[in-house]
Design an enzyme around this catalytic site. Structure first.
Site, PDB file in Angstrom:
ATOM      1  N   LYS A 186       0.692  -1.166  -0.112  1.00 24.76           N
ATOM      2  CA  LYS A 186      -0.008   0.070   0.194  1.00 24.76           C
ATOM      3  C   LYS A 186       1.053   1.076  -0.436  1.00 24.76           C
ATOM      4  CE  LYS A 186      -0.825   0.177   4.910  1.00 24.76           C
ATOM      5  NZ  LYS A 186      -1.003  -0.015   6.340  1.00 24.76           N
ATOM      6  N   ARG A 219     -10.956   0.835  14.808  1.00 27.22           N
ATOM      7  CA  ARG A 219     -10.717   1.931  13.912  1.00 27.22           C
ATOM      8  C   ARG A 219     -12.168   1.332  12.869  1.00 27.22           C
ATOM      9  NH1 ARG A 219      -4.481   2.869  11.300  1.00 27.22           N
ATOM     10  NH2 ARG A 219      -5.686   0.042  11.243  1.00 27.22           N
ATOM     11  N   TYR A 253      16.373  30.088   7.036  1.00 23.43           N
ATOM     12  CA  TYR A 253      15.146  30.669   7.414  1.00 23.43           C
ATOM     13  C   TYR A 253      14.946  31.185   8.718  1.00 23.43           C
ATOM     14  CZ  TYR A 253      12.953  30.503   2.689  1.00 23.43           C
ATOM     15  OH  TYR A 253      12.835  31.090   1.366  1.00 23.43           O
ATOM     16  N   MET A 269      12.065  24.633   0.944  1.00 23.90           N
ATOM     17  CA  MET A 269      11.103  23.827   0.365  1.00 23.90           C
ATOM     18  C   MET A 269      12.412  22.912  -0.490  1.00 23.90           C
ATOM     19  SD  MET A 269       8.839  24.366  -3.052  1.00 23.90           S
ATOM     20  CE  MET A 269       7.666  25.005  -1.619  1.00 23.90           C
TER      21      MET A 269
END
Length: 368
Positions: free
Chosen positions: A35, A131, A256, A304
């Site tokens: 998956k 779940r 940053y 990024m």
């Protein structure tokens, strides 16, 4: 010249990890979980490598199963979440898929459908994960109904999922395991219980089928260390290179927000990799990478498209030097810890713009 970031996928290591999982449970059949694009590794390539080795595959969605069938995979495929609408049953039948049934509406859809040949069904028991799945009383009733419809349903299995098989404290696991074992014995049902953690450290949970997932890709899912006899190899190595080097005096800030400040005259390397590629932005200062094979700490916030590392201690490092972000030589689980996450999120989070480069699974590797 192409951007140097790539995810190198070692399919021979995948095959060896699968064989390690199978060896832990020689009386079980091990279903390889593919998956989420094989946990970010490329489902079709991984399925092709495991074909002839794994007797079945497991995916989350019918779209994932269709992609494997379209790619020529004929191995049985289990839909772990079953169908999402009744109309999908025609595809389930056409592609000879196995399906989990975990909800009342799915059960009614299966019983209302008229297949040319009966459909394999894996009925899900909620042993405490809360779940998906049925309670014990519900499951007994539904099991009886499905058994009474042999023209629609065949190869009935009982499947469940453990919420805490990875923990060192196994009290919750033992309670869940006792419930599902008792139910399975009462019904005479073949069981599919063990995920990667249970495959590794709970032999009592090994059933007719196990479904190893993240361990196939080389990650340790346990709260503690792997069992001494188990050796898992990283399948994905995320590689890049330095694209710039800056020399900064003490007291200069990097990145940053100026989170990192140099304490000495430092060489800072810029790596072509960032959160736009799937590298976690939450990586703390000090998160390790390998530069020319030597450990270096991340210095400053991940951007990024780039991240910065302190290469002061690696005198030979320069533009073009190879960087390993995780994989061979640097455990993805260690990197995940520095990001306050787990290896699953790092591996599945590698984005499509990162090329996958596949190292072939040789016949010797598959047979070893």
């Amino acid at each position: 010249m192409a951007r140097p970031l790539r995810a190198e996928i070692d399919l021979a290591a995948l095959c060896r990890n699968y064989r390690a999982a199978s060896a832990l449970a020689p009386q079980s059949r091990s279903m390889a979980v593919l998956k989420a694009d094989a946990y970010g590794h490329g489902a079709l390539a991984c399925a092709r490598a495991l074909t002839g080795l794994a007797p079945a595959f497991a995916v989350a969605t019918i779209e994932e199963a269709v992609a494997l069938r379209d790619g020529g995979i004929e191995t049985p495929i289990l839909l772990l979440e079953g169908i999402f609408e009744a109309a999908e049953l025609t595809t389930v039948e056409a592609l000879s898929l196995w399906q989990v049934v975990h909800s009342e509406w799915q059960l009614e859809a299966v019983l209302a459908y008229r297949p040319r040949r009966p459909l394999p069904v894996w009925l899900k028991f909620d042993a405490g994960m809360h779940r998906l799945g049925f309670s014990a009383d519900e499951l007994r009733r539904h099991w009886a109904r499905l058994r009474q419809a042999p023209e629609r349903v065949t190869d009935l299995h009982l499947i469940s999922h453990f919420s805490s098989a990875d923990l060192a404290d196994d009290s919750a696991f033992q309670n869940q395991h006792a419930q599902v074992r008792a139910l399975g014995e009462a019904l005479g049902a073949p069981l599919c219980l063990a995920n990667s953690p249970a495959t590794l450290q709970h032999p009592r949970a090994h059933g007719a089928w196990n479904r190893p997932g993240v361990m196939l890709y080389g990650s340790n899912p346990l709260e503690g260390a792997l069992p001494a006899q188990v050796n898992l190899e990283p399948v994905m190595t995320l590689r890049s290179r330095l694209i710039a080097v800056r020399t900064l005096e003490a007291g200069e800030v990097v990145g940053y927000g100026g989170r990192f400040r140099t304490r000495r005259r430092s060489r800072i390397g810029v790596v072509a990799a960032g959160y736009g590629d799937g590298y976690d932005r939450h990586a703390r200062d000090g998160t390790p990478v390998l530069v020319n094979g030597q450990r270096c700490p991340i210095a400053g916030r991940v951007s990024m498209d780039m991240l910065t590392v302190d290469i002061t201690e690696v005198a030979a490092a320069d533009v073009g030097s190879e960087v390993v972000l995780w994989g061979r030589g640097l455990d993805v689980d260690e990197v995940a810890g520095h990001c306050d996450t787990i290896a699953y999120t790092l591996l599945t989070g590698v984005l499509p713009r990162v090329p996958r480069v596949y190292l072939p699974a040789t016949a010797a590797a598959q047979a070893s």
